[in-house]
Design an enzyme around this catalytic site. Structure first.
Site, PDB file in Angstrom:
ATOM      1  N   HIS A 192       0.949  -1.014   0.009  1.00 27.71           N
ATOM      2  CA  HIS A 192       0.025   0.170  -0.065  1.00 27.71           C
ATOM      3  C   HIS A 192       0.870   1.290  -0.020  1.00 27.71           C
ATOM      4  CE1 HIS A 192      -3.444   2.198   0.653  1.00 27.71           C
ATOM      5  NE2 HIS A 192      -3.873   2.043   1.877  1.00 27.71           N
TER       6      HIS A 192
ATOM      7  N   HIS B  94      -2.253  -2.077  -9.675  1.00 29.30           N
ATOM      8  CA  HIS B  94      -3.398  -1.623  -8.885  1.00 29.30           C
ATOM      9  C   HIS B  94      -4.712  -2.312  -9.082  1.00 29.30           C
ATOM     10  CE1 HIS B  94      -5.951   1.694  -7.108  1.00 29.30           C
ATOM     11  NE2 HIS B  94      -4.676   2.224  -6.602  1.00 29.30           N
TER      12      HIS B  94
ATOM     13  N   ASP C 102       2.755   5.867  -6.895  1.00 27.96           N
ATOM     14  CA  ASP C 102       4.058   5.716  -6.075  1.00 27.96           C
ATOM     15  C   ASP C 102       5.236   5.576  -6.999  1.00 27.96           C
ATOM     16  OD1 ASP C 102       3.140   6.094  -3.677  1.00 27.96           O
ATOM     17  OD2 ASP C 102       2.669   3.956  -3.365  1.00 27.96           O
TER      18      ASP C 102
HETATM   19  N1  ACO Z   1       5.016  -6.398 -10.401  1.00 29.56           N
HETATM   20  C1  ACO Z   1       4.685  -7.776 -11.146  1.00 29.56           C
HETATM   21  N2  ACO Z   1       3.920  -8.556 -11.115  1.00 29.56           N
HETATM   22  C2  ACO Z   1       2.615  -7.874 -10.651  1.00 29.56           C
HETATM   23  C3  ACO Z   1       2.775  -6.769 -10.094  1.00 29.56           C
HETATM   24  C4  ACO Z   1       3.792  -6.068 -10.004  1.00 29.56           C
HETATM   25  N3  ACO Z   1       4.199  -4.724  -9.360  1.00 29.56           N
HETATM   26  N4  ACO Z   1       1.366  -6.672  -9.636  1.00 29.56           N
HETATM   27  C5  ACO Z   1       0.803  -7.576  -9.988  1.00 29.56           C
HETATM   28  N5  ACO Z   1       1.289  -8.464 -10.604  1.00 29.56           N
HETATM   29  C6  ACO Z   1       0.807  -9.578 -11.356  1.00 29.56           C
HETATM   30  C7  ACO Z   1       0.397 -10.598 -10.026  1.00 29.56           C
HETATM   31  O1  ACO Z   1       1.644 -11.466  -9.883  1.00 29.56           O
HETATM   32  C8  ACO Z   1      -0.641 -11.511 -10.826  1.00 29.56           C
HETATM   33  O2  ACO Z   1      -0.006 -12.297 -11.854  1.00 29.56           O
HETATM   34  P1  ACO Z   1      -0.589 -13.848 -12.015  1.00 29.56           P
HETATM   35  O3  ACO Z   1      -1.953 -13.358 -12.624  1.00 29.56           O
HETATM   36  O4  ACO Z   1       0.404 -14.155 -13.070  1.00 29.56           O
HETATM   37  O5  ACO Z   1      -0.818 -14.463 -10.752  1.00 29.56           O
HETATM   38  C9  ACO Z   1      -1.230 -10.252 -11.565  1.00 29.56           C
HETATM   39  O6  ACO Z   1      -0.144  -9.266 -11.900  1.00 29.56           O
HETATM   40  C10 ACO Z   1      -2.532  -9.669 -10.743  1.00 29.56           C
HETATM   41  O7  ACO Z   1      -1.969  -9.250  -9.677  1.00 29.56           O
HETATM   42  P2  ACO Z   1      -2.596  -9.168  -7.927  1.00 29.56           P
HETATM   43  O8  ACO Z   1      -1.744  -9.345  -7.156  1.00 29.56           O
HETATM   44  O9  ACO Z   1      -3.742 -10.003  -8.204  1.00 29.56           O
HETATM   45  O10 ACO Z   1      -3.250  -7.756  -8.078  1.00 29.56           O
HETATM   46  P3  ACO Z   1      -3.979  -7.029  -6.996  1.00 29.56           P
HETATM   47  O11 ACO Z   1      -5.176  -6.268  -7.289  1.00 29.56           O
HETATM   48  O12 ACO Z   1      -4.423  -8.149  -5.824  1.00 29.56           O
HETATM   49  O13 ACO Z   1      -2.612  -6.201  -6.444  1.00 29.56           O
HETATM   50  C11 ACO Z   1      -1.219  -4.375  -6.007  1.00 29.56           C
HETATM   51  C12 ACO Z   1      -2.451  -4.941  -6.447  1.00 29.56           C
HETATM   52  C13 ACO Z   1      -1.206  -5.046  -4.343  1.00 29.56           C
HETATM   53  C14 ACO Z   1      -1.064  -2.917  -6.025  1.00 29.56           C
HETATM   54  C15 ACO Z   1      -0.061  -5.297  -6.636  1.00 29.56           C
HETATM   55  O14 ACO Z   1      -0.231  -4.690  -8.145  1.00 29.56           O
HETATM   56  C16 ACO Z   1       1.198  -4.881  -6.250  1.00 29.56           C
HETATM   57  O15 ACO Z   1       1.830  -5.555  -5.054  1.00 29.56           O
HETATM   58  N6  ACO Z   1       2.137  -3.728  -6.790  1.00 29.56           N
HETATM   59  C17 ACO Z   1       3.213  -3.619  -6.207  1.00 29.56           C
HETATM   60  C18 ACO Z   1       3.219  -2.687  -5.010  1.00 29.56           C
HETATM   61  C19 ACO Z   1       2.670  -1.328  -5.396  1.00 29.56           C
HETATM   62  O16 ACO Z   1       3.189  -0.464  -6.109  1.00 29.56           O
HETATM   63  N7  ACO Z   1       1.574  -0.871  -4.383  1.00 29.56           N
HETATM   64  C20 ACO Z   1       1.097   0.269  -4.526  1.00 29.56           C
HETATM   65  C21 ACO Z   1      -0.296   0.360  -4.989  1.00 29.56           C
HETATM   66  S1  ACO Z   1      -0.849   2.088  -5.243  1.00 29.56           S
HETATM   67  C22 ACO Z   1      -1.099   2.496  -3.456  1.00 29.56           C
HETATM   68  O17 ACO Z   1      -1.570   1.848  -2.527  1.00 29.56           O
HETATM   69  C23 ACO Z   1      -1.099   3.901  -3.278  1.00 29.56           C
END
Ligand code: ACO
Length: 422
Positions: A263, A302, A358
């Site tokens: 987050h 996201h 971010d």
């Molecule tokens: N890098 C690589 N792969 C990713 C990333 C990433 N940053 N984010 C998602 N994926 C992949 C997942 O592994 C998944 O792949 P799969 O289908 O092969 O298993 C797919 O994309 C879908 O991702 P989920 O984890 O299901 O997406 P979710 O909606 O649950 O998570 C989140 C969203 C937590 C923001 C995630 O994208 C993440 O961890 N990003 C990196 C951290 C980040 O930047 N957070 C800030 C968010 S904005 C905020 O809070 C202000």
């Protein structure tokens, strides 16, 4: 066409109809017709936990609006204090209302001396500023015991003003403690962002001075981070608040959720990731590692935005303005190449992964002189306005205590076995 759905219970063949209102179906109809059958939705991906009129996000179109006003217009023409007023009160202030609000926020920035001298000084020398911030918010509830009266709207207003006013003071105090510098008192003739910069960075000069382009960029970042509807931390604020905990405790819980790297902790993680990559030529290798699942590309992806994050677009512009004053950030080249590589790669395209707010904010914060440990705190300062708007809305809505159900999948009843017989 009827705006409703029909659900058939195949065990009995009985059907019932539920209207679709504002894009949602009311779970009470489900509960009435199917007692004992629960929705399974552990991360709330399909559950609307409340009705809200604060922030509107249309993820597929990259739209973000506070109280109906597009984020692009607010970032360009408004300022953080006005936006905080809008979020909390529902309407933009008149001149008179704005002046009163700015006056009230300015005159609530001081903290009790016991807070600085006894509470802050008790932290370990290398305490993380975000951990200190979370604890400071919780500690504030002990200084304002009357805040417990959450059902009195006037009392709520006073605590909201106090919290919005004091969070920069708490944040800066944590930073000054962590670097062993004396605390700087708030100054009433400085605007919100400049006062915060002064409490952070003033050394021995009579008056702290800051390039207006810098404070403008910080103010824009505050606007962009002020609210984002039912994210993890806001949901936490509403959940804790639904138990009628006082606002300081509710906001402390929300800040604790924000601390996590999935987050608000992501901005700090982005900078550390850029440092780990180290150089422009290592970007491709890093992207391959992401695709193999070795690590995540922090600042990408996201839950709601699946095309682009409108805040990321505004931040990129703000970054350009900051770099004109501070000189470019050496990590910018790595970030730009990462973005380009990811946006053209099928792994990211097929999963709809784009830069979020971010991805670039950390580069700006760093160029403004903030260390990475402060990045999440910088996110939290304006988000306090969002958390409190939701907290207040929830209390006005005659809400019940938040209490989800579970699907129990553990052992069936069994007899206790004394330890010697196991
Ligand atoms: N890098 C690589 N792969 C990713 C990333 C990433 N940053 N984010 C998602 N994926 C992949 C997942 O592994 C998944 O792949 P799969 O289908 O092969 O298993 C797919 O994309 C879908 O991702 P989920 O984890 O299901 O997406 P979710 O909606 O649950 O998570 C989140 C969203 C937590 C923001 C995630 O994208 C993440 O961890 N990003 C990196 C951290 C980040 O930047 N957070 C800030 C968010 S904005 C905020 O809070 C202000």
């Amino acid at each position: 066409m009827a705006e409703s759905i029909t659900i058939t219970d195949n065990r009995t063949g009985e059907s019932f109809e539920v209207p679709i209102v504002h894009g949602g179906v009311d779970s009470s109809a489900w509960k009435k017709n199917l007692p004992g059958v629960w929705f399974t939705d552990p991360a709330f991906t399909t559950t609307a936990s409340c009705e809200s009129s604060i922030t509107d996000i249309k993820g597929d179109e990259g739209i973000l609006r506070y109280r109906g006003y597009p984020i692009e217009q607010l970032a360009k023409d408004s300022n953080y204090l006005e936006v905080a007023y809008l979020l909390v009160n529902g309407e933009l202030p008149t001149t008179e209302q704005y002046d009163q609000w700015a006056h009230d926020v300015t005159h609530h920035t001081y903290t009790h001396e016991n807070f600085r001298r006894r509470f802050m000084d008790g932290f370990h020398f290398n305490a993380h500023p975000m951990g200190m911030f979370v604890s400071s918010l919780a500690a504030m509830s002990t200084f304002y015991p009357e805040a417990k009266d959450v059902e009195d709207p006037e009392n709520r207003k006073l605590q909201i003003t106090r919290l919005i006013a004091k969070v920069p003071t708490l944040a800066a105090a944590g930073y000054r403690f962590s670097i062993g510098m004396p605390y700087v008192y708030p100054e009433n003739d400085l605007d919100f962002a400049t006062n915060f910069m002064s409490m952070m960075f003033k050394v021995a000069e009579d008056k702290y001075e800051c390039d207006p382009a810098i404070t403008k960029a910080l103010d824009i970042l505050f606007i962009l981070h002020a609210d984002h509807e039912q994210n993890c931390s806001t949901t936490t604020a509403r959940t804790v608040g639904s138990a009628h905990a006082d606002p300081y405790s509710s906001v402390a819980a929300a800040a604790a959720a924000l601390y996590g790297p999935r987050h608000g902790g992501a901005n700090e993680a982005v900078l550390r990731m850029l440092d780990d990559i180290g150089s422009y030529d290592r970007v491709d290798e890093f992207i391959e590692g992401v695709k193999r699942g070795d690590h995540k590309l922090m600042g990408f992806g996201h839950r709601v935005y699946k095309n682009f994050d409108p805040r990321a677009t505004i931040i990129k512009e703000a970054a350009d303005n900051v770099f004109k004053v501070t000189g470019t950030n050496p990590r910018l080249d790595i970030a730009l190449k990462l973005e380009e590589a990811a946006l053209n790669d099928d792994y990211f395209k097929s999963r709809k992964l784009y830069p979020n707010v971010d991805f670039y904010s950390g580069l700006i914060y760093q160029s403004l002189g903030f260390p990475p440990e402060m990045f999440t705190v910088l996110f939290a300062i304006p988000r306090v306005a969002g958390w409190l708007s939701h907290w207040s809305e929830m209390l006005e809505q005659d809400s019940r205590i938040a209490r989800p159900r579970q699907l129990y999948v553990g052992a069936d009843v069994r007899d206790y076995v004394p330890i010697a017989n196991r």
